[in-house]
Design a protein around this motif. Structure first.
Motif, mmCIF file in Angstrom:
data_model
loop_
_atom_site.group_PDB
_atom_site.id
_atom_site.type_symbol
_atom_site.label_atom_id
_atom_site.label_comp_id
_atom_site.label_asym_id
_atom_site.label_seq_id
_atom_site.Cartn_x
_atom_site.Cartn_y
_atom_site.Cartn_z
ATOM 1 N N LEU A 186 0.930 -1.483 -0.320
ATOM 2 C CA LEU A 186 -0.297 -0.336 0.384
ATOM 3 C C LEU A 186 0.913 0.867 -0.163
ATOM 4 O O LEU A 186 -0.028 2.340 -0.973
ATOM 5 N N LEU A 187 2.088 1.281 1.098
ATOM 6 C CA LEU A 187 2.941 2.579 0.931
ATOM 7 C C LEU A 187 3.634 2.038 -0.375
ATOM 8 O O LEU A 187 3.407 3.782 -1.010
ATOM 9 N N GLU A 188 3.459 1.647 -1.427
ATOM 10 C CA GLU A 188 4.658 1.629 -2.109
ATOM 11 C C GLU A 188 3.982 2.243 -3.677
ATOM 12 O O GLU A 188 4.534 2.774 -4.583
ATOM 13 N N ARG A 189 2.757 2.016 -3.119
ATOM 14 C CA ARG A 189 1.464 2.404 -4.481
ATOM 15 C C ARG A 189 1.083 4.288 -4.200
ATOM 16 O O ARG A 189 0.163 4.604 -4.780
ATOM 17 N N CYS A 190 1.734 4.920 -3.382
ATOM 18 C CA CYS A 190 1.599 5.639 -2.766
ATOM 19 C C CYS A 190 2.211 7.279 -3.452
ATOM 20 O O CYS A 190 3.041 6.598 -4.048
ATOM 21 N N ASP A 191 1.582 7.991 -4.297
ATOM 22 C CA ASP A 191 3.080 9.939 -4.636
ATOM 23 C C ASP A 191 2.544 10.465 -3.864
ATOM 24 O O ASP A 191 0.546 10.357 -3.453
ATOM 25 N N PRO A 192 2.426 11.605 -4.603
ATOM 26 C CA PRO A 192 1.681 13.055 -3.638
ATOM 27 C C PRO A 192 0.655 13.194 -4.344
ATOM 28 O O PRO A 192 -0.961 13.686 -3.607
ATOM 29 N N ASP A 193 -0.200 12.496 -5.744
ATOM 30 C CA ASP A 193 -1.909 12.543 -5.488
ATOM 31 C C ASP A 193 -1.988 11.603 -5.479
ATOM 32 O O ASP A 193 -3.545 11.538 -5.340
ATOM 33 N N ARG A 194 -1.732 10.520 -4.729
ATOM 34 C CA ARG A 194 -2.586 9.806 -4.297
ATOM 35 C C ARG A 194 -2.037 9.082 -2.480
ATOM 36 O O ARG A 194 -0.755 8.073 -2.689
ATOM 37 N N PRO A 195 -1.652 9.876 -2.040
ATOM 38 C CA PRO A 195 -1.573 9.960 -0.223
ATOM 39 C C PRO A 195 -2.015 9.182 0.532
ATOM 40 O O PRO A 195 -1.245 9.135 1.224
ATOM 41 N N PHE A 196 -3.386 8.990 0.230
ATOM 42 C CA PHE A 196 -3.985 8.114 1.549
ATOM 43 C C PHE A 196 -3.484 6.441 1.459
ATOM 44 O O PHE A 196 -3.608 5.953 0.390
ATOM 45 N N VAL A 197 -2.761 6.176 2.716
ATOM 46 C CA VAL A 197 -2.405 4.081 2.135
ATOM 47 C C VAL A 197 -3.408 3.781 2.659
ATOM 48 O O VAL A 197 -3.347 2.605 1.372
ATOM 49 N N PHE A 198 -4.261 3.773 2.872
ATOM 50 C CA PHE A 198 -5.824 3.728 3.276
ATOM 51 C C PHE A 198 -6.747 4.053 2.090
ATOM 52 O O PHE A 198 -7.815 4.619 2.589
ATOM 53 N N GLY A 199 -6.197 3.799 0.837
ATOM 54 C CA GLY A 199 -7.863 4.557 -0.023
ATOM 55 C C GLY A 199 -7.137 5.358 -1.067
ATOM 56 O O GLY A 199 -7.118 3.717 -1.778
ATOM 57 N N GLY A 200 -6.518 5.909 -0.898
ATOM 58 C CA GLY A 200 -5.555 6.777 -2.521
ATOM 59 C C GLY A 200 -5.696 8.112 -2.925
ATOM 60 O O GLY A 200 -5.174 8.738 -1.581
ATOM 61 N N VAL A 201 -6.562 8.705 -3.110
ATOM 62 C CA VAL A 201 -7.067 10.095 -3.372
ATOM 63 C C VAL A 201 -7.321 10.893 -2.317
ATOM 64 O O VAL A 201 -7.182 11.606 -1.537
#
Length: 225
Positions: free
Chosen positions: A184-199
């Motif tokens: 979950l952490l590896e797929r996060c970035d500034p546009d998808r910052p929430f670990v449990f969710g995304g955007v």
């Protein structure tokens, strides 16, 4: 109004102030009276009326807490009499916290249909975090084997600071939990910052549905998130 001056002094959050003001207007019929003319007798009669109301003790205590705080503010800063100084809290029944043992949680976890929700519940179970705290976690809150808990996703659908400083904490993650949530952490970035969710974080309604569905499927006792 003395109540307005108190709320400004206490620096209450807007939604807290709105809730407490509405509560006072519904349950304290002296909002338009001069505070220095409200006697102990008047307040005691109001207290007895509040005692007889069909409200939860916790609700009565919240009303009482705000009323006492306003009069104390008037006493401390404007030398007004404090007619509420002797009022006692209402007794609240003790609630037993119902939890799952690790085997029960494992059975529930196996019944969660979506992986992100399974990991969300796993994070709650092994860290003891509140739902809103976990919803609000961003990838920048994680460092090596720790997570920094300092904000929460609220019912107003926004990130807000935790209510008090003691709630702010840094938790050490068990190796198993850290390894589980790493994808979950590896797929996060500034546009998808929430670990449990995304955007955005996972929605509270879907969290509850997934939780209730898995609880029923696992056949374990019902508890709250």
């Amino acid at each position: 109004k003395l109540s307005e001056k108190y709320f400004e002094y206490s620096n209450s959050r807007p939604h807290t102030r709105e809730h407490q003001t509405a509560m006072l207007e519904n349950h304290f019929p002296f909002m338009d009276h001069r505070a220095d003319r409200i006697s102990k007798t008047i307040v005691m009669e109001w207290y007895l009326d509040l005692t007889a109301k069909d409200l939860q003790p916790s609700t009565k205590n919240l009303i009482l807490k705000v009323v006492k705080a306003i009069f104390k503010y008037g006493h401390d800063f404007y030398d007004m009499p404090n007619p509420a100084v002797g009022l006692k809290r209402f007794k609240e029944p003790k609630k037993e916290m119902v939890t799952w043992d690790p085997d029960e949680f494992r059975r529930v976890s196996e019944c969660v249909e979506l992986e992100t929700y399974r990991l969300f519940f796993m994070f709650l179970y092994w860290t003891g975090c509140r739902k809103g705290e976990a919803q609000g976690l961003q990838y920048t809150d994680f460092s090596d084997d720790t997570v920094y808990i300092h904000q929460q996703w609220t019912q107003r659908h926004k990130l807000e600071p935790l209510k008090n400083d003691p709630s702010i904490r840094r938790l050490k993650l068990a190796d198993t939990l850290r390894d589980e949530i790493r994808p979950l952490l590896e797929r996060c970035d500034p546009d998808r910052p929430f670990v449990f969710g995304g955007v955005k974080p996972l929605s509270a309604s879907t969290i509850k549905w997934q939780f209730d569905h898995a609880t029923q499927a696992a056949g374990v006792k019902v508890i709250t998130v």
